[in-house]
Design an enzyme around this catalytic site. Structure first.
Site, PDB file in Angstrom:
ATOM      1  CG  HIS A  59       8.664 -19.628   4.009  1.00 44.87           C
ATOM      2  ND1 HIS A  59       8.933 -20.680   4.858  1.00 44.87           N
ATOM      3  CD2 HIS A  59       9.841 -18.978   3.854  1.00 44.87           C
ATOM      4  CE1 HIS A  59      10.204 -20.659   5.203  1.00 44.87           C
ATOM      5  NE2 HIS A  59      10.787 -19.631   4.597  1.00 44.87           N
ATOM      6  CG  HIS A  61      12.898 -16.858   1.011  1.00 46.76           C
ATOM      7  ND1 HIS A  61      12.392 -15.817   1.758  1.00 46.76           N
ATOM      8  CD2 HIS A  61      13.107 -17.876   1.884  1.00 46.76           C
ATOM      9  CE1 HIS A  61      12.306 -16.186   3.021  1.00 46.76           C
ATOM     10  NE2 HIS A  61      12.729 -17.437   3.120  1.00 46.76           N
ATOM     11  CE1 TYR A 148      10.375 -30.557  -4.567  1.00 42.76           C
ATOM     12  CE2 TYR A 148      10.534 -30.282  -2.192  1.00 42.76           C
ATOM     13  CZ  TYR A 148      10.200 -31.047  -3.287  1.00 42.76           C
ATOM     14  OH  TYR A 148       9.690 -32.304  -3.117  1.00 42.76           O
TER      15      TYR A 148
END
Length: 177
Positions: A59, A61, A148
């Protein structure tokens, strides 16, 4: 199904959580260059500012600010998802569903989130949430060790100290899956 109403705020600042459909997969970090290319190509045709971004295995954000007069983040996400999925190497049939990013908060059941940032305090909380997330998921013990993340850009800009978030060993199960 919930009665979901999307806010249309031209030039708005938005926080998003976006998941792989199959959260057991690690496609986002396994193919990070492909994902970055999908985002960059989309920004070429539909500009937006990236205020914060963190990509985890299953996932991500991010916080985006759209240009004045523009409220269409849905098209941007559709393009990013499509470009990313099409550029991935061909996977076996069992993995096919996991190639897709789930971004439709309207369905209410995919774990994705969109949130209109309300003020400076809300903005700061969501940026910090982005940056602490790899630590929260026990992927690293220091925020600066997760590669990342736009945290590194913000450290270079002097917005955060390199040791922000400190060294931490988190205990207990809480938050996201």
């Amino acid at each position: 199904m919930p009665n979901y109403r999307r806010a249309f705020v031209p030039g708005g600042c938005w926080f998003f959580t976006v998941n792989l459909l199959d959260r057991r997969q690690t496609l986002l970090v396994d193919h990070i260059a492909t994902f970055r290319e999908a985002v960059a190509a989309t920004r070429q045709s539909y500009s937006f500012a990236i205020d914060a971004f963190v990509v985890l295995p299953d996932h991500l954000h991010t916080i985006w600010t759209l240009p004045p007069g523009d409220y269409d983040f849905s098209t941007r996400w559709r393009l990013i998802k499509t470009r990313f999925a099409r550029a991935l190497p061909k996977l076996g049939a069992a993995q096919c569903r996991s190639r897709s990013l789930a971004t439709s908060a309207a369905s209410g059941n995919d774990g994705s989130v969109e949130h209109l940032i309300r003020d400076e305090s809300d903005y700061a909380r969501h940026v910090e949430y982005c940056y602490i997330n790899p630590l929260k998921h026990r992927l690293v013990t220091r925020v600066r060790d997760w590669p990342y993340s736009s945290f590194h850009r913000d450290v270079r800009a002097g917005l955060f100290p390199e040791d922000w978030g400190g060294d931490s060993e988190m205990r207990g199960d809480f938050g996201e899956r």
